[in-house]
Design an enzyme around this catalytic site. Sequence first.
Site, short mmCIF file in Angstrom:
data_model
loop_
_atom_site.label_atom_id
_atom_site.label_comp_id
_atom_site.label_asym_id
_atom_site.label_seq_id
_atom_site.Cartn_x
_atom_site.Cartn_y
_atom_site.Cartn_z
N CYS A 49 143.64 108.93 -11.97
CA CYS A 49 143.95 110.12 -12.92
C CYS A 49 144.39 109.38 -14.14
O CYS A 49 145.28 108.56 -14.86
CB CYS A 49 145.31 110.80 -12.49
N SER A 50 143.55 110.11 -15.83
CA SER A 50 143.58 109.16 -16.82
C SER A 50 145.17 109.58 -17.40
O SER A 50 145.93 110.45 -16.83
CB SER A 50 143.29 110.14 -17.53
N HIS A 59 143.57 109.41 -22.85
CA HIS A 59 142.61 110.58 -23.25
C HIS A 59 143.71 112.19 -23.37
O HIS A 59 144.19 112.72 -23.41
CB HIS A 59 142.45 111.66 -21.19
N LYS A 119 139.69 106.82 -18.03
CA LYS A 119 141.08 106.15 -17.24
C LYS A 119 141.97 104.83 -18.01
O LYS A 119 143.27 104.30 -17.91
CB LYS A 119 140.71 105.65 -15.93
N CYS A 162 139.30 120.02 -23.32
CA CYS A 162 138.96 118.53 -22.73
C CYS A 162 138.21 118.04 -23.87
O CYS A 162 137.44 117.24 -24.38
CB CYS A 162 138.75 117.63 -22.11
#
Length: 388
Positions: free
Chosen positions: A210-211, A334, A330, A83
């Site tokens: 969770c994103s 992402h 968020k 990431c």
Amino acid sequence: MKTRIIGVSHSQFGKLEASLETLIADAASAALADAGVEARDIDAIYVGQFNSGMCAQEFPASLALQADPDLRFKPATRCENACASGSAALYQGINLIEGGLAKRVLVIGAEKMTEASPAAIAEGLLGASYRPESQGVEAGFAGIFAEVARAYFERYGDHAEALARIAAKNHANGTHNPLAQLRKDLGVDFCREVSDKNPVVAAPLKRTDCSPVSDGAAAMVLTHPDAAPAGPRQVRFRAKAQVTDFMPLARRDLTRLEGAGRAWQQVLASADLSLDDLSLAEVHDCFTIAELMIYEAMGLTPSGQGARAINEGWVMPDGRLPINPSGGLKSKGHPVGATGVSMHVLAARQLLGEATGVQIPDARLAAVFNMGGMGVANYASILERVID
């Protein structure tokens, strides 16, 4: 540090029709135009992309050449660090300039995720975990962070309320960001309660913790000061730090992001600054528990007391240190390989007074913290507006 940012671009994040090739080329073209730099004057190209089987198009670095024929034959390299792939690409560009091997570098972060099936995405994201530990983990990478959240709750008490407040803050911020994927103010009550629209993904994490799965791209043009155009529209890197920690969770304390803490200590020391000097920070809230623990890693609170930062309003847009005014991962989204570049682009726009909808007044110093895996790859940067 010498390196300056003179041009940036950022796509909308979300479920996009554009292909990976188009995302990369459009981001590159827009950044070059924003910098006022001709493609022929670029010395090198770095592309951040994770992929891990989520997109059929591998080997993406040369796709940047689609932006302009004059980029043909320039050295182009893909960088991957989970990431934090975007920051990995960015730091390679910085190193080239700081080492005197280039004057101008084009950096792009891009990811195309939404064409893959949910199962393929979950499996792909688990590529950023230690496979001997993550086999059979439910809910993909959310399951990894759920394990971290359970360990944190066991040691420090149930902090579900703080996680709901973090989610609500970032959703509220994202409503003002025209580039954000999720532009809806959900409120703390919705984020706190389990419901049909906010189910448990991996206990104790709910959907609002969770994103989202995202497509998108961002890009920037870096330059040595000697090659920078005249004018006030420049941002410089005051300091950067990269720290890598063990991947196996069994070798680490799950309740602390120790690599992140070291990265923050190093970057603040290198910049000769404290947190009180910063105008804002964009940090890696892939899950709400990550943002909570980053408060502690950056030194905003002691270990186990991160909830104070959100409960007492320190990290709100009008607080002592606004965190994720963009909406963060968020709300903003992402797209994994794009994230590190995106965070730096939006921090730079804050310093230039160009953060449409989410501007922090008189922003002069901004921090960025981008993380790969569960605290494995840790990148911390401090950006400063250039005032000549």
